[in-house]
Scaffold this motif. Structure first.
Motif, PDB file in Angstrom:
ATOM      1  N   VAL A 152       0.857  -1.191   0.000  1.00  0.00           N
ATOM      2  CA  VAL A 152       0.000   0.000   0.000  1.00  0.00           C
ATOM      3  C   VAL A 152       0.891   1.238   0.000  1.00  0.00           C
ATOM      4  O   VAL A 152       2.053   1.168   0.384  1.00  0.00           O
ATOM      5  CB  VAL A 152      -0.942   0.017   1.233  1.00  0.00           C
ATOM      6  N   GLU A 153       0.336   2.371  -0.422  1.00  0.00           N
ATOM      7  CA  GLU A 153       1.166   3.580  -0.543  1.00  0.00           C
ATOM      8  C   GLU A 153       1.352   4.316   0.776  1.00  0.00           C
ATOM      9  O   GLU A 153       2.338   5.017   0.970  1.00  0.00           O
ATOM     10  CB  GLU A 153       0.553   4.524  -1.580  1.00  0.00           C
ATOM     11  N   ASP A 154       0.357   4.181   1.668  1.00  0.00           N
ATOM     12  CA  ASP A 154       0.458   4.835   2.970  1.00  0.00           C
ATOM     13  C   ASP A 154      -0.388   4.036   3.968  1.00  0.00           C
ATOM     14  O   ASP A 154      -0.844   2.939   3.640  1.00  0.00           O
ATOM     15  CB  ASP A 154      -0.020   6.294   2.883  1.00  0.00           C
ATOM     16  N   ASN A 155      -0.615   4.595   5.159  1.00  0.00           N
ATOM     17  CA  ASN A 155      -1.359   3.812   6.161  1.00  0.00           C
ATOM     18  C   ASN A 155      -2.876   3.855   5.963  1.00  0.00           C
ATOM     19  O   ASN A 155      -3.631   3.301   6.765  1.00  0.00           O
ATOM     20  CB  ASN A 155      -0.980   4.264   7.584  1.00  0.00           C
ATOM     21  N   GLY A 156      -3.326   4.546   4.897  1.00  0.00           N
ATOM     22  CA  GLY A 156      -4.761   4.582   4.594  1.00  0.00           C
ATOM     23  C   GLY A 156      -5.590   5.192   5.724  1.00  0.00           C
ATOM     24  O   GLY A 156      -6.758   4.859   5.901  1.00  0.00           O
ATOM     25  N   GLY A 157      -4.945   6.067   6.512  1.00  0.00           N
ATOM     26  CA  GLY A 157      -5.673   6.719   7.610  1.00  0.00           C
ATOM     27  C   GLY A 157      -5.708   5.905   8.903  1.00  0.00           C
ATOM     28  O   GLY A 157      -6.361   6.268   9.868  1.00  0.00           O
ATOM     29  N   VAL A 158      -4.958   4.767   8.932  1.00  0.00           N
ATOM     30  CA  VAL A 158      -4.970   3.898  10.116  1.00  0.00           C
ATOM     31  C   VAL A 158      -3.823   4.264  11.065  1.00  0.00           C
ATOM     32  O   VAL A 158      -2.687   4.463  10.644  1.00  0.00           O
ATOM     33  CB  VAL A 158      -4.851   2.405   9.702  1.00  0.00           C
ATOM     34  N   THR A 159      -4.141   4.351  12.359  1.00  0.00           N
ATOM     35  CA  THR A 159      -3.113   4.535  13.396  1.00  0.00           C
ATOM     36  C   THR A 159      -3.266   3.413  14.422  1.00  0.00           C
ATOM     37  O   THR A 159      -4.367   3.153  14.892  1.00  0.00           O
ATOM     38  CB  THR A 159      -3.293   5.896  14.102  1.00  0.00           C
ATOM     39  N   PHE A 160      -2.159   2.731  14.736  1.00  0.00           N
ATOM     40  CA  PHE A 160      -2.185   1.604  15.679  1.00  0.00           C
ATOM     41  C   PHE A 160      -1.338   1.976  16.898  1.00  0.00           C
ATOM     42  O   PHE A 160      -0.118   2.073  16.806  1.00  0.00           O
ATOM     43  CB  PHE A 160      -1.640   0.358  14.972  1.00  0.00           C
ATOM     44  N   VAL A 161      -1.985   2.212  18.034  1.00  0.00           N
ATOM     45  CA  VAL A 161      -1.243   2.461  19.283  1.00  0.00           C
ATOM     46  C   VAL A 161      -0.983   1.087  19.918  1.00  0.00           C
ATOM     47  O   VAL A 161      -1.899   0.439  20.399  1.00  0.00           O
ATOM     48  CB  VAL A 161      -2.048   3.363  20.248  1.00  0.00           C
ATOM     49  N   ALA A 214      -3.423   2.459  29.358  1.00  0.00           N
ATOM     50  CA  ALA A 214      -3.667   2.451  27.903  1.00  0.00           C
ATOM     51  C   ALA A 214      -3.644   1.007  27.415  1.00  0.00           C
ATOM     52  O   ALA A 214      -2.989   0.143  28.020  1.00  0.00           O
ATOM     53  CB  ALA A 214      -2.586   3.254  27.192  1.00  0.00           C
ATOM     54  N   ARG A 215      -4.370   0.728  26.362  1.00  0.00           N
ATOM     55  CA  ARG A 215      -4.335  -0.607  25.739  1.00  0.00           C
ATOM     56  C   ARG A 215      -4.216  -0.461  24.229  1.00  0.00           C
ATOM     57  O   ARG A 215      -4.535   0.603  23.674  1.00  0.00           O
ATOM     58  CB  ARG A 215      -5.599  -1.414  26.092  1.00  0.00           C
ATOM     59  N   GLY A 216      -3.790  -1.532  23.568  1.00  0.00           N
ATOM     60  CA  GLY A 216      -3.620  -1.505  22.120  1.00  0.00           C
ATOM     61  C   GLY A 216      -4.920  -1.106  21.436  1.00  0.00           C
ATOM     62  O   GLY A 216      -5.977  -1.663  21.722  1.00  0.00           O
ATOM     63  N   THR A 217      -4.830  -0.111  20.553  1.00  0.00           N
ATOM     64  CA  THR A 217      -6.034   0.429  19.922  1.00  0.00           C
ATOM     65  C   THR A 217      -5.728   0.778  18.470  1.00  0.00           C
ATOM     66  O   THR A 217      -4.710   1.428  18.192  1.00  0.00           O
ATOM     67  CB  THR A 217      -6.470   1.727  20.645  1.00  0.00           C
ATOM     68  N   ILE A 218      -6.620   0.346  17.542  1.00  0.00           N
ATOM     69  CA  ILE A 218      -6.449   0.694  16.130  1.00  0.00           C
ATOM     70  C   ILE A 218      -7.537   1.702  15.752  1.00  0.00           C
ATOM     71  O   ILE A 218      -8.727   1.430  15.913  1.00  0.00           O
ATOM     72  CB  ILE A 218      -6.534  -0.546  15.218  1.00  0.00           C
ATOM     73  N   PHE A 219      -7.106   2.870  15.277  1.00  0.00           N
ATOM     74  CA  PHE A 219      -8.051   3.924  14.885  1.00  0.00           C
ATOM     75  C   PHE A 219      -8.075   4.074  13.365  1.00  0.00           C
ATOM     76  O   PHE A 219      -7.087   3.803  12.699  1.00  0.00           O
ATOM     77  CB  PHE A 219      -7.624   5.267  15.491  1.00  0.00           C
ATOM     78  N   GLY A 220      -9.205   4.570  12.849  1.00  0.00           N
ATOM     79  CA  GLY A 220      -9.277   4.961  11.439  1.00  0.00           C
ATOM     80  C   GLY A 220      -9.601   3.833  10.478  1.00  0.00           C
ATOM     81  O   GLY A 220      -9.343   3.940   9.278  1.00  0.00           O
ATOM     82  N   ILE A 221     -10.157   2.720  10.986  1.00  0.00           N
ATOM     83  CA  ILE A 221     -10.512   1.610  10.085  1.00  0.00           C
ATOM     84  C   ILE A 221     -11.764   1.976   9.278  1.00  0.00           C
ATOM     85  O   ILE A 221     -12.752   2.458   9.830  1.00  0.00           O
ATOM     86  CB  ILE A 221     -10.760   0.317  10.889  1.00  0.00           C
ATOM     87  N   THR A 222     -11.684   1.770   7.967  1.00  0.00           N
ATOM     88  CA  THR A 222     -12.853   1.974   7.094  1.00  0.00           C
ATOM     89  C   THR A 222     -12.990   0.742   6.203  1.00  0.00           C
ATOM     90  O   THR A 222     -12.166  -0.189   6.284  1.00  0.00           O
ATOM     91  CB  THR A 222     -12.652   3.197   6.179  1.00  0.00           C
TER      92      THR A 222
END
Length: 514
Positions: free
Chosen positions: A349-358, A373-381
């Motif tokens: 893929v060219e970039d993270n597609g708007g996804v951020t994984f803490v 804090a716990r593992g969290t994935i933001f920006g999934i579409t």
């Protein structure tokens, strides 16, 4: 070859899971090595131990194994001028100083059995002043809690303490003592990069501090602490009393993260290194005066080479989850069949597609220190693919590295000029390019990645004149360095980081629900 015979330096690299012995030439290239894994002992959840005798015998076997390889290449054993040691830090050994017998297994740096004890210490009057004196905050990480637990809970240790025959040391001290033949020569020393991880040493004077020892209520007449000597010294560490290298002097000693900084030639203020292992360790040289962090970092001794040079200090930041996040995608999500393929998946893929994984699987370490804090994935579409998540996973370590470097800059008042890298994750070109983009400075990756072992060899070699000075080392391990330069603007980097910081904020507090 000319008339000057080649000279070599041996390096003992005593790590958490294995021991190794490497032999380096003057150019800093390893010409022979031998490695042995040893037993990890987990008696109860949160407990982690090693057998101290097995650590010594594994080191001796590695020396013999590497020297055999060295000789089959046609080299002469007499060309090995000295040996250096680098070691896992904080791991604690206790023994009877009269008999040399270890009184319990070594308690490993990762061990958390003494959490309750540390909580009590935090309540004591003066607990808030400790960091200013020794550079470390109270936690289960330093050696002191492990030692106090042993004195309180192990009869043999308690009895030795009462009788005044208890010896305490970190792995470097135990190895030097045993490799010199134990009670026979009684070489009982430690270097400041290791002693600074015990909480007993004053970070400014590099001597044991009575106020620290009093705070922990330890009776100095009942326990022997190793003498603190320079990290590079032609006589303080004695010599090998066994193995095929019997009689060869031990002339250098550095804790593993300090050794990696030296191996990356981070000799001057403003230079730093990141070791991307299971977790990640960033050390940043701040010069001749210790900087006590107000941004969640540790203060440690980088190295003390003695002679005309002053001790150098570093700020240290650690990331709990680095390489282990990649392993997580392989083992838990089955994204790919091996960790080495994560980079190629991320490149689909060219970039993270708007996804951020803490990747806060068990909270976040420096500079955040967010336990809940716990593992969290933001920006999934609906557009999100495996490649985007793979890329976001690699980026998570790069973002946390940037956060630590920002804290280091605030604490020290110096901006890092370049970042030297080593460890497994740095094999990924994509990750290293991303790292450079995010921190807006060059990232330098050496072709020869055995920088920790090289650091110990450098400390030993300087003591016996294999290298005359630090200046002479500038040419060591420069062949085939890959430099990654920022390919995006500082504005773009800042906006990506702002999104990460927002994700960190939103990952807080998850451990409190349910």
């Amino acid at each position: 070859m000319g008339s000057v015979p080649e000279v070599f330096i041996g390096s003992i690299d005593q790590g958490t899971t294995s021991s190794r012995f490497l032999i380096f030439n003057k150019q800093g290239e390893p010409v022979a090595s031998h490695q042995l894994e040893f037993k990890q002992i987990y008696p109860q959840p949160g407990w982690h131990e090693h057998d101290p005798e097995e650590i010594v015998s594994s080191v001796e076997q590695c020396i013999d194994g590497a020297v055999k390889q060295f000789e089959t290449q046609g080299h002469n054993i007499n060309t090995i001028k000295a040996v250096g040691i680098t070691n896992q830090r904080e791991t604690t050994v206790v023994w009877n100083k009269e008999t040399g017998e270890a009184l319990y297994n070594a308690i490993v740096w990762t061990d958390t059995r003494h959490q309750g004890l540390v909580r009590k210490l935090k309540q004591r009057l003066g607990a808030d002043k400790l960091t200013d004196i020794c550079g470390l905050p109270l936690s289960t990480y330093p050696s002191v809690g492990k030692l106090l637990w042993l004195i309180e809970n192990v009869d043999k240790v308690k009895q030795a303490y009462e009788k005044g025959v208890l010896a305490f040391g970190t792995i470097d001290t135990w190895l030097v003592y045993k490799l010199n033949g134990g009670t026979k020569r009684n070489v009982f020393v430690s270097d400041p990069s290791n002693a600074s991880r015990t909480m007993f040493m004053n970070i400014s004077t590099l001597k044991y501090d009575e106020s620290l020892i009093d705070f922990f209520r330890i009776d100095r007449t009942k326990i022997a602490f190793p003498k603190i000597v320079h990290s590079s010294d032609s006589s303080a560490y004695g010599s090998l009393s066994s193995t095929v290298l019997k009689g060869v002097p031990i002339t250098g000693c550095l804790g593993d993260q300090s050794a990696a900084l030296v191996g990356q030639k981070g000799f001057t203020p403003g230079l730093g290194k990141n070791t991307y292992g299971t977790g990640s360790f960033i050390l940043y040289n701040v010069g001749e005066k210790p900087v006590i962090s107000t941004h969640g970092l540790l203060t440690t001794v980088a190295f003390d080479f003695g002679g005309n040079s002053k001790p150098m200090y570093a700020l240290e930041g650690s990331i709990a989850v680095a390489g282990s996040s990649v392993k997580f995608l392989v083992d838990n999500f089955g994204f790919i069949e091996s960790s080495s393929k994560i980079s190629s998946l991320a490149e689909t893929v060219e970039d993270n597609g708007g996804v951020t994984f803490v990747t806060a699987f068990s909270g976040l370490f420096a500079p955040y220190w967010i336990d809940d804090a716990r593992g969290t994935i933001f920006g999934i579409t609906a557009y999100t693919q495996r490649g985007h998540i793979a890329r976001a996973t690699l980026e998570a370590t790069c973002f946390q590295t940037k956060a630590i470097l920002v804290a280091m800059e605030k604490d020290s008042g110096h901006k890092l000029t370049e970042l030297a890298v080593d460890g497994g994750m740095c094999n990924s070109d994509l990750t290293m390019q991303t790292q450079s983009d995010l921190i807006s400075i060059p990232v330098k990756r050496p072709a020869m990645r055995e920088t920790t072992a090289l650091g110990a060899a450098i400390a030993a070699g300087l003591a016996v004149g294999v290298w005359e000075s630090i200046d002479e080392l500038k040419v060591v391990n420069t062949e085939g360095v890959t430099t990654f330069k920022p390919a995006i603007s500082k504005e773009e980097s800042s906006s990506r980081f702002a999104r990460w910081e927002k994700a960190v904020e939103m990952s807080k507090g998850w451990a409190h629900f349910g």
